[in-house]
Design an enzyme around this catalytic site. Structure first.
Site, PDB file in Angstrom:
ATOM      1  N   GLY A  11       0.868  -1.263  -0.052  1.00 51.63           N
ATOM      2  CA  GLY A  11       0.022  -0.071  -0.135  1.00 51.63           C
ATOM      3  C   GLY A  11       0.902   1.321   0.028  1.00 51.63           C
ATOM      4  N   LEU A  12       1.122   1.785  -1.201  1.00 53.71           N
ATOM      5  CA  LEU A  12       2.169   2.988  -1.235  1.00 53.71           C
ATOM      6  C   LEU A  12       1.247   4.015  -1.676  1.00 53.71           C
ATOM      7  CD1 LEU A  12       4.802   0.978  -3.155  1.00 53.71           C
ATOM      8  CD2 LEU A  12       4.618   1.742  -0.780  1.00 53.71           C
ATOM      9  N   GLY A  13       0.069   4.468  -1.174  1.00 54.47           N
ATOM     10  CA  GLY A  13      -0.525   5.571  -1.202  1.00 54.47           C
ATOM     11  C   GLY A  13       0.320   7.005  -0.475  1.00 54.47           C
ATOM     12  N   MET A  58       0.157   8.034   2.383  1.00 51.91           N
ATOM     13  CA  MET A  58       0.849   7.542   3.673  1.00 51.91           C
ATOM     14  C   MET A  58       1.831   6.537   3.619  1.00 51.91           C
ATOM     15  SD  MET A  58      -0.542   9.624   6.453  1.00 51.91           S
ATOM     16  CE  MET A  58      -0.750   8.258   7.848  1.00 51.91           C
ATOM     17  N   GLY A  59       1.609   5.553   2.857  1.00 52.63           N
ATOM     18  CA  GLY A  59       2.331   4.483   2.712  1.00 52.63           C
ATOM     19  C   GLY A  59       3.763   4.756   2.230  1.00 52.63           C
ATOM     20  N   ASN A  88      -7.085   3.145   8.490  1.00 51.00           N
ATOM     21  CA  ASN A  88      -8.169   3.481   9.357  1.00 51.00           C
ATOM     22  C   ASN A  88      -9.134   2.521   9.210  1.00 51.00           C
ATOM     23  OD1 ASN A  88      -7.130   6.059  10.440  1.00 51.00           O
ATOM     24  ND2 ASN A  88      -7.472   6.980   8.412  1.00 51.00           N
ATOM     25  N   SER A 121      -1.720   8.391  12.976  1.00 47.71           N
ATOM     26  CA  SER A 121      -2.122   9.978  12.884  1.00 47.71           C
ATOM     27  C   SER A 121      -0.995  10.737  12.611  1.00 47.71           C
ATOM     28  CB  SER A 121      -2.877  10.475  14.044  1.00 47.71           C
ATOM     29  OG  SER A 121      -3.244  11.688  13.821  1.00 47.71           O
ATOM     30  N   GLY A 122      -1.179  11.649  11.589  1.00 50.00           N
ATOM     31  CA  GLY A 122      -0.150  12.742  11.488  1.00 50.00           C
ATOM     32  C   GLY A 122       0.028  13.004   9.806  1.00 50.00           C
ATOM     33  N   LYS A 164      -7.664   5.317  17.321  1.00 49.71           N
ATOM     34  CA  LYS A 164      -7.508   6.283  16.077  1.00 49.71           C
ATOM     35  C   LYS A 164      -8.861   6.620  15.970  1.00 49.71           C
ATOM     36  CE  LYS A 164      -5.487   8.186  12.855  1.00 49.71           C
ATOM     37  NZ  LYS A 164      -6.356   8.412  11.685  1.00 49.71           N
ATOM     38  N   HIS A 217     -10.105   9.492  18.352  1.00 46.47           N
ATOM     39  CA  HIS A 217      -9.093  10.584  17.963  1.00 46.47           C
ATOM     40  C   HIS A 217      -9.564  11.358  16.628  1.00 46.47           C
ATOM     41  CE1 HIS A 217      -5.904  12.084  14.827  1.00 46.47           C
ATOM     42  NE2 HIS A 217      -5.233  12.390  15.990  1.00 46.47           N
ATOM     43  N   ASN A 218     -10.048  10.745  15.608  1.00 47.19           N
ATOM     44  CA  ASN A 218     -10.655  11.526  14.289  1.00 47.19           C
ATOM     45  C   ASN A 218     -11.992  12.038  14.744  1.00 47.19           C
ATOM     46  OD1 ASN A 218      -8.147  10.141  13.286  1.00 47.19           O
ATOM     47  ND2 ASN A 218      -9.465  10.035  11.249  1.00 47.19           N
ATOM     48  N   GLU A 258     -10.913  15.036  16.451  1.00 45.66           N
ATOM     49  CA  GLU A 258     -10.404  16.290  15.451  1.00 45.66           C
ATOM     50  C   GLU A 258     -11.668  16.797  14.805  1.00 45.66           C
ATOM     51  OE1 GLU A 258      -9.139  14.750  11.140  1.00 45.66           O
ATOM     52  OE2 GLU A 258      -7.632  14.240  12.629  1.00 45.66           O
ATOM     53  N   ARG A 277     -20.600  18.494   8.115  1.00 47.06           N
ATOM     54  CA  ARG A 277     -20.002  18.096   6.927  1.00 47.06           C
ATOM     55  C   ARG A 277     -20.947  17.491   5.919  1.00 47.06           C
ATOM     56  NH1 ARG A 277     -13.910  15.722   8.254  1.00 47.06           N
ATOM     57  NH2 ARG A 277     -13.413  17.506   9.774  1.00 47.06           N
TER      58      ARG A 277
END
Length: 302
Positions: A7-9, A11-12, A94, A120-121, A170, A173-174, A177, A269
């Site tokens: 998974g190289l999106g 984030m990855g 997620n 996260s980040g 997590k 956390h969201n 957020e 939203r």
């Protein structure tokens, strides 16, 4: 450690680059070819299929998957037949925590280890050091603590509890957020509509220097104002949501807990899809800053 990473999106790919710099041996793969070619340039070994990736890993194997929640089950279903007893899967996406609990049980029946790592980040955190929240067997976490330490910023990783706890923490956390972002966006809308003729860039700057609400979010808003201008004319006033806020509200209801702020921010939203506003533009601008989400008017429903 030798680690398979699938998974190289946004984030990855950034996390793989960081782990390679930390001395981890990574065999990286992805569904599409282009990110694999790109990640090879930073020193990662590459594979163009799950099968090839697994074949390049020494036993016992470890595979970190970093894909959208909708793709996790498919990847695990393809991965499990390639693994053996004692191999380990780490889900860094997620993922809904109840799905994680179920998968941990199913994989345990096959004697395949499983850890859930909430991360996260945003892309910047993945590259410079994320916040990593891990669930699963404590002794298994201990075996991989150095990996999580390498992925995280200083003191920004930890063991949350049994399987599912990492993704649960997590998720909440969201949800938090959502509420924090909503308060910032509403406050700056009030500031903008007042008759003082306020310079919102200057307000965001001063808020971000030793005020009670100084935070990464106020810093990101200052950056957005610097880049886009305080009117945010290019930013959509319709705000997307990725699911974790909804999951937090549903989990709270099952526990009998009122989460009015999170629930109202989620509803905003949803309503913003047909009612774009400056509050929505601030929210979208923040999402673009920390998550790299597409937030331009021509890229979202407006």
């Amino acid at each position: 450690m030798q680690l398979g990473y699938y998974g190289l999106g946004k984030m990855g790919s950034h996390m793989v680059e960081r782990l390679v710099e930390k001395g981890q041996t990574i065999v990286a793969s992805n569904r599409s070819k282009e990110p694999i070619d790109e990640i090879a340039r930073v020193g990662a070994q590459t594979a163009y299929s799950l099968e090839e990736m697994v074949s390049k890993l020494a036993v016992p194997r470890t595979v970190w998957i970093m894909v959208p929640s909708s793709a996790v089950q498919e990847v695990i279903d393809r991965l499990v037949p390639l693994l053996e007893v004692g191999d380990t899967i780490i889900d860094g996406g997620n993922t809904f925590f109840e799905d994680t609990v179920r998968r941990a049980s199913e994989l345990a029946e096959k004697n395949i280890n499983f850890l859930d790592a909430g991360v996260s980040g945003g892309p910047g955190g993945a590259r410079e050091g994320a916040c990593v929240m891990v669930g699963g067997p404590k002794e298994l976490y201990s075996q991989y603590e150095q990996l999580f330490k390498d992925a995280a910023a200083p003191d920004a990783y930890g063991y949350m509890g049994r399987s599912g706890a990492g993704h649960f923490v997590k998720m909440v956390h969201n949800g938090i957020e959502y509420g924090m972002m909503q308060a910032i966006a509403e406050g700056f809308t009030v500031l903008r509509e007042s008759d003082f003729g306020l310079d919102l860039l200057e307000v965001s700057r001063i808020y971000n220097h030793q005020s009670v609400i100084t935070s990464r979010l106020t810093a990101w808003l200052e950056e957005a104002y610097q880049e886009q201008g305080v009117d945010l004319v290019a930013i959509s006033g319709s705000v997307s949501h990725s699911g974790e806020g909804q999951w937090t509200v549903e989990a709270a209801k099952k526990l009998g807990i009122d989460v009015a702020v999170i629930e109202q921010s989620l509803e905003f939203r949803k309503q913003s899809q047909n009612n774009p506003s400056y509050t929505g533009q601030v929210l979208s601008a923040l999402r673009g800053q920390f998550g790299g989400h597409p937030v331009k008017k021509d890229e979202t429903t407006q």
